[in-house]
Design a protein around this motif. Structure first.
Motif, PDB file in Angstrom:
ATOM      1  N   GLN A 199      -0.351  -6.609   1.343  1.00 32.71           N
ATOM      2  CA  GLN A 199      -1.614  -7.343   1.299  1.00 32.71           C
ATOM      3  C   GLN A 199      -1.528  -8.771   1.823  1.00 32.71           C
TER       4      GLN A 199
ATOM      5  N   THR B 249      -1.394  -2.078  -6.242  1.00 30.47           N
ATOM      6  CA  THR B 249      -2.045  -0.962  -5.540  1.00 30.47           C
ATOM      7  C   THR B 249      -1.876   0.371  -6.249  1.00 30.47           C
TER       8      THR B 249
ATOM      9  N   TYR C 168       0.822  -1.202   0.000  1.00 28.12           N
ATOM     10  CA  TYR C 168       0.000   0.000   0.000  1.00 28.12           C
ATOM     11  C   TYR C 168       0.860   1.257   0.000  1.00 28.12           C
TER      12      TYR C 168
END
Length: 408
Positions: free
Chosen positions: A330, A352, A305
């Motif tokens: 993740q 992402t 992220y």
């Protein structure tokens, strides 16, 4: 010698035999002139009206060449005389099937105009697996000569040679496609760096010197990958050559940092390199090790992220170098880990930052690690709890060039 009824129609190496048969991609294919001509030669050698080239699948017989009045190309395995032949290592001859009790009961023997004479030889692969037969039949009893038997064996070898040549050709094509896929995958990161550097230059002219150096490095990496592709295409199928040299891990980490800092910064991510002073040099293929770390670090950035922290940690353990690429992104579930290193694997994690993924990177990485007699594993506590990829490589590898098999 009296023929003895077998207790089972399964061969001793049945699973491997079936695997090899499927490698040939011959089942359920159309008739071909090449095989039909071989079957025709069998009828001429034996002066018999019917001959077959058949392949024995798990529960059926597929007839590739059918030179007979029979209008089918498939039969049940338990009803075919060819099923008896693949249990033998030599030619099987029934001069008169009616003199052999259990053969006489066969539906293709006991029926009207049934088989009275039968001679066949197994199609034996180089590994020793009997995948099929060449057979000749007649509705009348016959005797055979040694010359006829030898001709039947020779024609069987020709069939197997044909299958092996096709298999080698297909594997060569697949190998070339794999090499191109590897190269295309490996130039994605330097292309992304060039694109990003260009965007920065267009906004801030003061960054030109730094960005020019990055572009130069990325172009060099692309040229190197294309050169590797040309070299590998000249090698024999499924082989990759390792160029073993002394690697300075600190220098390698500095290059990684230079290559990936911009991409990570674009997502507000930070990359921390942890390299103890005692761990500095080892012997391996520098380009391949660089590819391994590029793939793992690229994935960490891609699937983490915004604002994430990524760590690259090197330690020396029992004569091996252990490199861990750890993120807090993740994560992976059990299903992901099971298919993680397979080609074109589709995982639950998604890029992402709208990056693309073709599912080849980890498969390539695993191949390169194994070429160095190393191991790679993925560890994750679960979804959204991060992932660690751990590569373990021997500190010393044979310095001379070595050839190793490449597998996807």
């Amino acid at each position: 010698m009296q023929y003895v009824k077998p207790t089972s129609l399964l061969t001793k190496n049945e699973s491997h035999r079936l695997e090899k048969l499927r490698d040939y991609h011959i089942l359920d294919t159309h008739s071909e002139d090449t095989f039909d001509k071989i079957a025709l030669m069998v009828t001429q050698v034996f002066s018999c009206p019917s001959a077959f080239i058949s392949f024995i699948d798990e529960d059926r017989i597929f007839i590739k060449s059918n030179l007979s009045p029979l209008a089918f190309n498939e039969a049940k395995r338990e009803e075919s005389l060819s099923s008896l032949v693949i249990l033998q290592d030599d030619v099987v001859v029934f001069n008169d099937t009616h003199t052999i009790p259990h053969v006489r009961e066969n539906p293709y023997v006991s029926g009207e105009n049934g088989v009275r004479f039968f001679a066949a030889v197994p199609l034996k692969t180089p590994e020793g697996y009997n995948v099929g037969t060449i057979s000749v039949i007649d509705t009348h009893p016959r005797e055979v000569t040694p010359l006829q038997i030898n001709m039947l064996k020779m024609l069987a070898k020709i069939v197997v040679d044909k299958l092996e040549n096709r298999l080698r050709y297909r594997k060569t094509i697949e190998s070339q496609i794999d090499l191109m896929n590897i190269t295309l995958h490996e130039i994605k990161n330097p292309l992304a760096s060039i694109k990003l550097a260009n965007e920065i230059i267009s906004k801030d002219g003061t960054k030109i010197p730094n960005m020019a150096e990055m572009i130069k490095s990325s172009v060099g990496r692309i040229k190197s990958k294309l050169s590797d592709l040309l070299k590998q295409s000249e090698l024999e199928e499924n082989q990759i050559v390792l160029f073993i040299e002394e690697i300075d891990l600190k220098e390698l980490f500095m290059r990684l940092q230079s290559n990936f800092d911009l991409l990570a910064a674009r997502k507000g991510q930070s990359i921390i390199f942890d390299l103890p002073e005692s761990t500095s040099q080892f012997f391996a293929d520098k380009a391949k090790i660089s590819d391994i770390l590029h793939n793992l670090l690229s994935n960490a950035i891609k699937y983490s992220y915004h604002g994430a922290e990524i760590k690259v940690i090197a330690t020396e353990i029992n004569g091996h170098i252990r490199i861990e690429v750890k993120d807090n992104g993740q994560g992976l579930d059990e299903s992901d880990i099971e298919r993680l290193f397979t080609k074109f694997a589709k995982l639950s994690s998604k890029p992402t930052g709208k990056e693309t993924s073709n599912g080849l990177g980890l498969s390539i990485t695993k191949s390169f690690v194994e070429l160095h007699n190393g191991t790679i594993e993925a560890v994750s506590p679960g979804k959204d709890q991060g992932t660690s990829f751990i590569v373990t490589l021997p500190l010393r590898y044979e310095k001379e060039h070595s050839l190793s098999e490449f597998s996807s």
